[in-house]
Scaffold this motif. Structure first.
Motif, short mmCIF file in Angstrom:
data_model
loop_
_atom_site.label_atom_id
_atom_site.label_comp_id
_atom_site.label_asym_id
_atom_site.label_seq_id
_atom_site.Cartn_x
_atom_site.Cartn_y
_atom_site.Cartn_z
N VAL A 186 0.83 -1.21 0.00
CA VAL A 186 0.00 0.00 0.00
C VAL A 186 0.86 1.25 0.00
O VAL A 186 0.59 2.22 -0.74
N ASP A 187 1.93 1.28 0.81
CA ASP A 187 2.77 2.48 0.90
C ASP A 187 3.45 2.79 -0.42
O ASP A 187 3.47 3.94 -0.88
N LEU A 188 4.02 1.76 -1.04
CA LEU A 188 4.73 1.98 -2.31
C LEU A 188 3.77 2.39 -3.41
O LEU A 188 4.09 3.24 -4.26
N MET A 189 2.58 1.81 -3.43
CA MET A 189 1.60 2.19 -4.46
C MET A 189 1.16 3.63 -4.28
O MET A 189 0.99 4.38 -5.26
N ASP A 190 0.96 4.07 -3.02
CA ASP A 190 0.58 5.47 -2.78
C ASP A 190 1.69 6.42 -3.22
O ASP A 190 1.42 7.49 -3.80
N CYS A 191 2.95 6.07 -2.96
CA CYS A 191 4.07 6.91 -3.40
C CYS A 191 4.13 6.99 -4.92
O CYS A 191 4.41 8.06 -5.48
N MET A 192 3.88 5.87 -5.59
CA MET A 192 3.89 5.88 -7.05
C MET A 192 2.79 6.77 -7.61
O MET A 192 3.00 7.53 -8.56
N LEU A 193 1.59 6.69 -7.04
CA LEU A 193 0.49 7.52 -7.52
C LEU A 193 0.73 9.00 -7.25
O LEU A 193 0.19 9.86 -7.96
N GLN A 194 1.52 9.32 -6.24
CA GLN A 194 1.79 10.72 -5.94
C GLN A 194 2.73 11.36 -6.95
O GLN A 194 2.61 12.54 -7.27
N VAL A 195 3.70 10.59 -7.49
CA VAL A 195 4.70 11.17 -8.39
C VAL A 195 4.24 11.14 -9.84
O VAL A 195 4.93 11.68 -10.72
N LEU A 196 3.13 10.49 -10.17
CA LEU A 196 2.65 10.46 -11.54
C LEU A 196 2.05 11.80 -11.92
O LEU A 196 1.55 12.55 -11.06
N GLN A 197 2.09 12.13 -13.20
CA GLN A 197 1.57 13.40 -13.68
C GLN A 197 0.05 13.42 -13.63
O GLN A 197 -0.60 12.40 -13.90
N LYS A 198 -0.50 14.57 -13.30
CA LYS A 198 -1.95 14.73 -13.15
C LYS A 198 -2.40 15.95 -13.95
O LYS A 198 -1.61 16.87 -14.23
N ASP A 199 -3.70 15.96 -14.29
CA ASP A 199 -4.26 17.11 -14.97
C ASP A 199 -4.77 18.12 -13.95
O ASP A 199 -4.52 18.00 -12.74
N GLU A 200 -5.51 19.12 -14.44
CA GLU A 200 -6.00 20.16 -13.53
C GLU A 200 -7.04 19.64 -12.56
O GLU A 200 -7.28 20.25 -11.52
N ASN A 201 -7.67 18.49 -12.84
CA ASN A 201 -8.67 17.89 -11.93
C ASN A 201 -8.07 16.80 -11.06
O ASN A 201 -8.81 16.01 -10.48
N CYS A 202 -6.76 16.74 -10.99
CA CYS A 202 -6.04 15.75 -10.17
C CYS A 202 -6.29 14.33 -10.64
O CYS A 202 -6.24 13.38 -9.84
N ASN A 203 -6.59 14.14 -11.91
CA ASN A 203 -6.70 12.80 -12.49
C ASN A 203 -5.36 12.41 -13.09
O ASN A 203 -4.65 13.24 -13.70
N ILE A 204 -4.98 11.15 -12.96
CA ILE A 204 -3.67 10.67 -13.39
C ILE A 204 -3.69 10.36 -14.87
O ILE A 204 -4.64 9.74 -15.39
N LEU A 205 -2.62 10.76 -15.57
CA LEU A 205 -2.48 10.47 -17.00
C LEU A 205 -2.10 9.01 -17.20
O LEU A 205 -1.11 8.52 -16.63
N CYS A 206 -2.88 8.30 -18.01
CA CYS A 206 -2.63 6.88 -18.24
C CYS A 206 -1.32 6.66 -19.00
O CYS A 206 -0.60 5.68 -18.74
N ASP A 207 -0.98 7.54 -19.94
CA ASP A 207 0.26 7.39 -20.69
C ASP A 207 1.47 7.53 -19.78
O ASP A 207 2.48 6.82 -19.95
N ASP A 208 1.36 8.43 -18.79
CA ASP A 208 2.48 8.58 -17.86
C ASP A 208 2.65 7.34 -17.00
O ASP A 208 3.78 6.96 -16.67
N LEU A 209 1.56 6.70 -16.63
CA LEU A 209 1.65 5.46 -15.86
C LEU A 209 2.32 4.36 -16.68
O LEU A 209 3.19 3.64 -16.16
N MET A 210 1.95 4.22 -17.97
CA MET A 210 2.56 3.18 -18.78
C MET A 210 4.04 3.45 -19.03
O MET A 210 4.85 2.52 -19.04
N SER A 211 4.39 4.73 -19.20
CA SER A 211 5.81 5.05 -19.36
C SER A 211 6.58 4.83 -18.06
O SER A 211 7.75 4.48 -18.07
N PHE A 212 5.91 5.05 -16.92
CA PHE A 212 6.54 4.81 -15.62
C PHE A 212 6.83 3.33 -15.42
O PHE A 212 7.84 2.96 -14.82
N LEU A 213 5.95 2.47 -15.95
CA LEU A 213 6.13 1.02 -15.80
C LEU A 213 6.87 0.40 -16.98
O LEU A 213 6.92 -0.83 -17.09
#
Length: 689
Positions: free
Chosen positions: A598-625
């Motif tokens: 849980v801790d590592l997943m929360d840290c990962m979601l915090q550093v991912l890029q977000k839009d103005e509505n605080c939604n995470i960009l899916c492309d940034d997640l795939m590039s992160f992985l």
């Protein structure tokens, strides 16, 4: 109709003609119909010279359904007699007869009946018995008064009547309770004693108990005066040689505001309980029961004013000061008392260690000690300091514990004094400060993330951003054209492609030029941390650290299902916007069984890029992985504990981690625009222009 079949004839004549009354058995007609008579019998007293016999009152029950009789004596407290059922329920023969039994005609007021050799005289009956006998045509006389309980002998009539147990029988278990105090502050170490006074009406005795407050630590029993008759005054000749007993206190002497002389101690009565108030209201006609205040305020010290401050002998330096002082206060050796409440609030709770850790260097003239690296721990629970050395291989130093955990006193203080010398506190722990511990001088050169964060959250003087900014602001205002020259000189140091960022080295040099020696190293570090800026998420050191940890966990868990995860993201993104909420993305990652806690997943979601509505960009997640190339940072399990959670215990990797953190700080960037905005000195430039 009652019929006695023993003689073959009716003892009770019928009130109705034959065949006019229903033919029912008596146990149905007279079920639960009982005649009750009050009677007494006299018991001979052989052991008492002043009386010949005693009177005992009983109840005689006659059951109409079967003609049985039961005799009971009501129980009286403290009578000393075996009371209760004297004769169990049964049919009783008439005296000198083996065939006839007692019947309803034999029981009436004024008659005497003999049951098993005891003669009972009936003196009264209840209303049901009187009406029942009258309907049978039997006249019932008026009740007969009870005779005296004890019949005296002729010799006892010459002596005045005295009943020693009458008071005990009338007032047993009746106790008057008063509240009071005894003021003993005139003597040395004297206090105000809160007391509870009990007056026993049964024998006019008094006992006094002392009421201790909770957690007072007072030793000894609570009994102030054991139960006894308390004399009003004790003359000197009686105290020395003995003599006739003096008069003791009675209920009439006790009231709110009264002062009792308890063998020379003045006890003041301040209040009483509701039963005592009702007793005095009925017996003496008192109506005023206003409580009196105690002579000292509640919650304040009630030690005697004559008590002088105890002066301890000078500390000899052996052992700890607390242990030596405790052995001087008492003859019996005891462990020193510690601040338990501070221990509860500052002890380790989960990952919140309440321990400030700093990296330090040893300062002396020996060049070999310049490379030695130390870790200084400050424990907030008891204000103790421990020093540990991190040695390199083949350095010639052993490493490990350098100074054991103990209180460290300030240099240059006098040790051999009665009072404890001043010691280092948590306010003395900041980067750049020098500590002298056991004649060794250490300079604090760095601190771990937990210590820096703890000091910033709790607003320590060296980690308080508003105070530091106010110090910089006052320095710039005091100099002529100080702010204008400061901004103009270092405006060229910002990055050409991002005007709001400035390298940390240039920013620190700018502050040192205007502040000189007015700012400490820890204050510089606090300002840099507060206005930290990054070139972008793709180059953020924290993002790369988290990515390295995720790579390690996914590789360890043999997870390689990016294609299926990509299909799940497209299926969840029904609108085709390419973004997903944080909670929805967390559900998808769990559904695709990513081996991340849980801790590592929360840290990962915090550093991912977000839009103005605080939604995470899916492309940034795939590039992160996307792990086609190995991440920049390859962290171990100990590094994971440092980045994701709190700092681990001191190990050999401490030097490496602190060096990396120091490199990240010095090679980072500061948000120059945010710093100038918080200075809020633009009006000076406008006024000068």
């Amino acid at each position: 109709m009652l019929v006695d079949k023993t003689e073959g004839v009716n003892r009770v004549p019928s009130l109705y003609c034959r065949k006019q009354a229903p033919e029912l058995p008596t146990w149905i007609i007279y079920d639960k119909h009982i005649l009750r008579f009050q009677a007494f019998f006299q018991q001979t007293l052989h052991e008492m010279r002043s009386a010949s016999h005693i009177l005992r009152k009983v109840d005689i029950f006659f059951f109409l359904e079967d003609g049985t009789i039961k005799v009971m004596e009501p129980k009286t407290e403290n009578s000393g007699l075996s009371q209760g059922t004297l004769i169990s329920r049964q049919r009783i023969h008439l005296p000198f007869s083996s065939d006839l039994y007692y019947d309803v005609l034999d029981l009436n007021i004024g008659r005497e009946v003999t049951f098993f050799g005891k003669v009972f005289k009936i003196v009264n009956c209840d209303n049901f018995s009187r009406v029942f006998l009258n309907r049978l045509g039997i006249n019932v006389p008026d009740p007969i008064p009870w005779p005296d309980a004890i019949e005296r002998t002729p010799d006892s009539d010459r002596v005045p009547k005295h009943r020693p147990f009458r008071q005990f029988l009338d007032f047993d278990r009746q106790v008057l309770r008063f509240y009071g105090y005894w003021d003993d502050r005139e003597s040395e170490f004297g206090v105000v004693h809160n007391l509870e006074i009990h007056y026993f009406l049964a024998d006019d005795t008094i006992e006094i108990k002392e009421v201790y407050p909770p957690n007072s630590g007072t030793e000894g029993g609570p009994m102030f005066l054991k139960r006894m008759r308390l004399p009003r005054n004790i003359p000197a000749q009686i105290q020395m040689t003995g003599g006739p007993p003096t008069s003791s206190y009675s209920p009439g002497d006790l009231s709110i505001g009264a002062v009792l002389n308890v063998f020379g101690r003045k006890v003041v009565l301040t209040d009483c309980d509701p039963y005592t108030k009702e007793y005095y209201r009925i017996t003496y006609g008192f109506d005023a029961f206003t409580p009196l205040p105690i002579s000292h305020n509640e919650g304040t010290e009630c030690l005697g004013t004559n008590m002088a401050e105890r002066q301890l002998p000078p500390w000899n330096g052996y052992g700890s000061y607390d242990d030596s002082a405790e052995n001087c206060r008492t003859i019996e050796p005891k462990a020193p008392h510690k601040d338990f409440m501070k221990f509860l609030h500052k002890d380790r709770v989960g990952f919140n260690s309440h321990t400030l850790r700093f990296a330090a260097r040893l300062i002396n003239d020996n060049p070999e000690d310049a490379r030695r690296y130390f870790i200084i721990k400050y424990f907030l629970c008891d204000d103790t300091i421990g020093v540990f050395e991190l040695c390199e291989r083949n350095s010639g130093f052993k490493g490990g514990k350098f100074f054991r955990r103990d209180k460290m006193y300030l240099p240059g203080v006098e040790f051999f004094v009665p009072k404890e010398p001043p010691s280092y506190t948590d306010k003395d722990m900041w980067v750049g400060n020098e500590l002298v511990i056991n004649k060794h001088r250490f300079r604090l050169v760095a601190a771990d993330e937990y210590a820096l964060r703890y000091m910033e959250v709790n607003e320590y003087p060296m980690a308080n951003v508003p105070l530091i900014m106010d110090k910089i602001r006052r320095t710039l205002v005091s100099q002529e054209n100080g702010y204008k020259n400061f901004v103009a000189k270092y405006m060229e140091a910002v990055l050409p492609y991002q005007k709001e960022l400035m390298p940390v080295r240039c920013f620190k040099q700018a502050l040192k030029e205007i502040m000189c020696e007015k700012m400490t190293e820890h204050e510089f570090l606090t300002i840099i941390r507060h206005f930290r800026g990054d070139l972008g998420k793709e180059r953020s050191p924290r993002r790369e650290m988290i990515r390295s940890l995720v790579f390690t966990e996914l590789t360890r868990g043999l997870w390689d299902d990016r294609e299926r995860l990509c299909e799940g993201l497209k299926h969840a993104d029904e609108a085709g916007c390419g973004v997903l909420p944080v909670h929805r993305l967390r559900q998808l990652l769990r559904a695709h069984r990513l081996p991340l806690n849980v801790d590592l997943m929360d840290c990962m979601l915090q550093v991912l890029q977000k839009d103005e509505n605080c939604n995470i960009l899916c492309d940034d997640l795939m590039s992160f992985l996307d792990f086609q190339t190995r991440p920049v940072f390859n962290l171990t399990e100990d590094d994971y504990q440092k980045v994701v959670r709190h700092a681990p215990p001191v190990k050999d990797t401490e030097c490496k981690l602190w060096a990396e953190a120091e490199t990240l700080i010095h090679e980072g960037f500061v948000n120059w625009n945010a710093f100038l905005c918080q200075l809020n000195l633009e009006h000076l430039v406008k006024d000068e222009s």
